[in-house]
Design an enzyme around this catalytic site. Structure first.
Site, PDB file in Angstrom:
ATOM      1  N   GLU A  25      12.280   9.010   7.574  1.00 49.32           N
ATOM      2  CA  GLU A  25      11.187   9.705   8.266  1.00 49.32           C
ATOM      3  C   GLU A  25       9.983   8.792   8.512  1.00 49.32           C
ATOM      4  OE1 GLU A  25      10.981  13.238   9.455  1.00 49.32           O
ATOM      5  OE2 GLU A  25       9.614  11.875  10.455  1.00 49.32           O
TER       6      GLU A  25
ATOM      7  N   THR B 176       0.834  -1.217   0.000  1.00 46.74           N
ATOM      8  CA  THR B 176       0.000   0.000   0.000  1.00 46.74           C
ATOM      9  C   THR B 176       0.866   1.263   0.000  1.00 46.74           C
ATOM     10  OG1 THR B 176      -0.155  -0.242   2.381  1.00 46.74           O
ATOM     11  CG2 THR B 176      -2.054  -0.969   1.121  1.00 46.74           C
TER      12      THR B 176
ATOM     13  N   LYS C  64      10.711   1.762  17.271  1.00 48.26           N
ATOM     14  CA  LYS C  64      10.574   3.184  16.933  1.00 48.26           C
ATOM     15  C   LYS C  64      11.257   4.051  17.990  1.00 48.26           C
ATOM     16  CE  LYS C  64       6.257   2.113  14.562  1.00 48.26           C
ATOM     17  NZ  LYS C  64       4.826   1.887  14.782  1.00 48.26           N
TER      18      LYS C  64
ATOM     19  N   GLU D  18      -0.113  -5.936  13.274  1.00 51.56           N
ATOM     20  CA  GLU D  18       0.865  -6.605  12.415  1.00 51.56           C
ATOM     21  C   GLU D  18       0.451  -8.075  12.285  1.00 51.56           C
ATOM     22  OE1 GLU D  18       4.026  -5.230  11.337  1.00 51.56           O
ATOM     23  OE2 GLU D  18       3.592  -3.263  12.181  1.00 51.56           O
TER      24      GLU D  18
HETATM   25  N1  HSE Z   1       1.385  -2.072  13.570  1.00 57.87           N
HETATM   26  C1  HSE Z   1       1.829  -0.716  13.586  1.00 57.87           C
HETATM   27  C2  HSE Z   1       0.840   0.065  14.450  1.00 57.87           C
HETATM   28  C3  HSE Z   1       1.898  -0.154  12.207  1.00 57.87           C
HETATM   29  O1  HSE Z   1      -0.146  -0.500  14.918  1.00 57.87           O
HETATM   30  O2  HSE Z   1       1.064   1.239  14.692  1.00 57.87           O
HETATM   31  C4  HSE Z   1       2.884   0.945  12.052  1.00 57.87           C
HETATM   32  O3  HSE Z   1       4.186   0.580  12.378  1.00 57.87           O
END
Ligand code: HSE
Length: 437
Positions: free
Chosen positions: A131, A14, A207, A192
């Protein structure tokens, strides 16, 4: 006008499809803003004949992402395959080594190999931009790396996983159980493939590892993060938090302490009137706490094709403009090592939910054990909160909710161990850290 920037895209899910569509749609504006055109000249994906809603006919097709990464005639390699291992890793390495800029949305790759890849980018004097790897469309990498180049950041924290925030929001707003909300998140395609990656906090940790490096000049290192997910959160906790003026959020927090940078991911109580507490559903948010300035919170979509593609394209545009910064804000040789901060040393307020046996002396025993550890209580609630489970109601035990003033995790653990030995509670106490904001 300078020759257009030639882009190769590996991964046509996507995000890849949205990126190609946006580059075509915004061709004229991009050329004006970057001083040169941007065109996708080659692509690579697993299935060649799938309809992705974009016209790929003028683009050269590659079956092998590494061949695309090294192909002559490509200036930027955009990696949207994901995963910390190959082929993403090998393709990014090949692109950097052959002198091409790389743009990636791959948090797992950066959290695991970010330092080595940044060194490779430096060696070959090419950009490595990411980013989209943190909080989707929120321009947080840029903001931390560039906007705060001259400010000391004391703390950075955020809601970095939409799935968890969606689950916690529905538990709060509809009084639902965790499992039911997780099923809906999966059905809606937020979680996920392996939901434990989201709900046990690992997605947030990857992150956070990136943000922490940018904010504190440390080597990106996922293994230095304490990680705890949200699967133990009960409706009773959400209801008690609500009554006491808090919300429960899964936060990734990195904070400068006298002993180094503490990085942690865990369910967190945040005051209902804080900016971060207003963030609901799948939305992400990051708060930057710079020295001497009030905290700044950025809120926005953390995932989704168009949202993520917007960040990827901003990185490609930087390359078109000729911008190249050290990937983690300073040269790799200047990044400091980091180690896992022991949580026993963590200092802050705590929410504790106990199931106290309904007999004389219970409250006194709990108070004594807390006092022994010099834990001071901000509030104590001993009544049946909304959301107690049927088992709790039947057990005859009384839910007791304690909110402590700042103390150490060590003190809380020791006090609760002693309370357990006193046999005045049933089950395991629930402990949720409170984040000041
Ligand atoms: N699975 C992740 C979320 C998607 O729920 O934020 C983005 O990394």
């Amino acid at each position: 006008m300078t020759e257009s920037l030639k882009v190769g895209v590996a991964g046509l899910g996507t995000v890849g499809a949205a990126l190609i569509a946006q580059i075509v749609r915004e061709r004229a504006m991009l050329a004006e803003r970057c001083g040169r055109g941007i065109e996708v000249v080659a692509v690579c994906a697993r299935a060649r004949n799938k309809d992705r809603g974009v016209d790929l006919r003028k683009m050269k097709w590659f079956d092998d992402p590494i061949a695309l990464a090294m192909a002559p005639g490509i200036d930027v390699f955009v990696e949207l395959m994901g995963g910390a291992g190959n082929p993403a890793k090998a393709a990014v390495e090949a692109a950097l080594a052959s002198g091409k800029a790389v743009v990636t949305a791959n948090k797992a790759l950066l959290a695991k190999h970010g330092v080595r890849l940044a060194a490779l980018a430096e060696k070959h004097k090419v950009a490595l931009n990411f980013e989209a790897a943190v909080a989707g469309a929120i321009p947080i990498v840029r903001t931390v790396r560039e906007e705060f180049a001259g400010n000391t950041i004391e703390r950075i924290y955020g809601i970095l996983n939409g799935t968890c925030n969606y689950i916690l929001t529905r538990m709060e707003q509809e009084g639902l159980a965790f499992d039911e909300c997780l099923k809906d998140a999966q059905r809606l395609g937020y979680a996920e493939a392996d939901p434990s990656f989201d709900i046990e906090g690992h997605d947030t940790a990857q992150k956070l590892a990136i943000l922490s490096s940018l904010a504190f000049g440390t080597k990106v290192d996922e293994s230095a993060i304490y990680v705890e997910g949200i699967s133990s959160i009960q409706p009773a906790d959400i209801a008690a938090a609500d009554e006491l003026g808090y919300r429960v959020k899964l936060l990734g927090v990195a904070v400068r302490t006298a002993k180094g940078v503490e990085q942690r991911v865990h369910p967190t109580m945040v005051r209902k009137d804080s900016a971060i507490a207003q963030v609901m559903g799948v939305t992400n948010a990051v708060t930057i706490d710079p020295r001497g300035i009030n905290p700044i919170t950025l809120i926005g979509p953390g995932a989704g094709g168009m949202a993520t593609a917007a960040s990827v394209l901003s990185d490609v545009a930087d390359v078109a403009r000729g911008m190249r910064l050290p990937p983690f804000g300073r040269p790799v040789a200047r990044l400091n090592g980091t180690s896992k901060a022991p949580m026993q040393r963590h200092e802050g307020g705590y929410y504790i939910r106990l199931l106290a046996r309904d007999k004389p002396g219970t409250a006194a025993a709990i108070a004594t054990r807390l006092a022994e550890q010099e834990i001071s209580l901000e509030s104590i609630v001993q009544r049946h909160p909304k959301g107690a489970s049927e088992a709790e109601t039947k057990s005859g035990a009384v839910p007791v909710i304690l909110i402590t003033y700042a103390t150490t995790e060590d003190a809380v653990r020791k006090a609760l161990a002693a309370v357990g030995r006193d046999r005045v509670i049933s089950g395991r106490p629930q402990v949720i850290r409170i984040e000041k904001n």
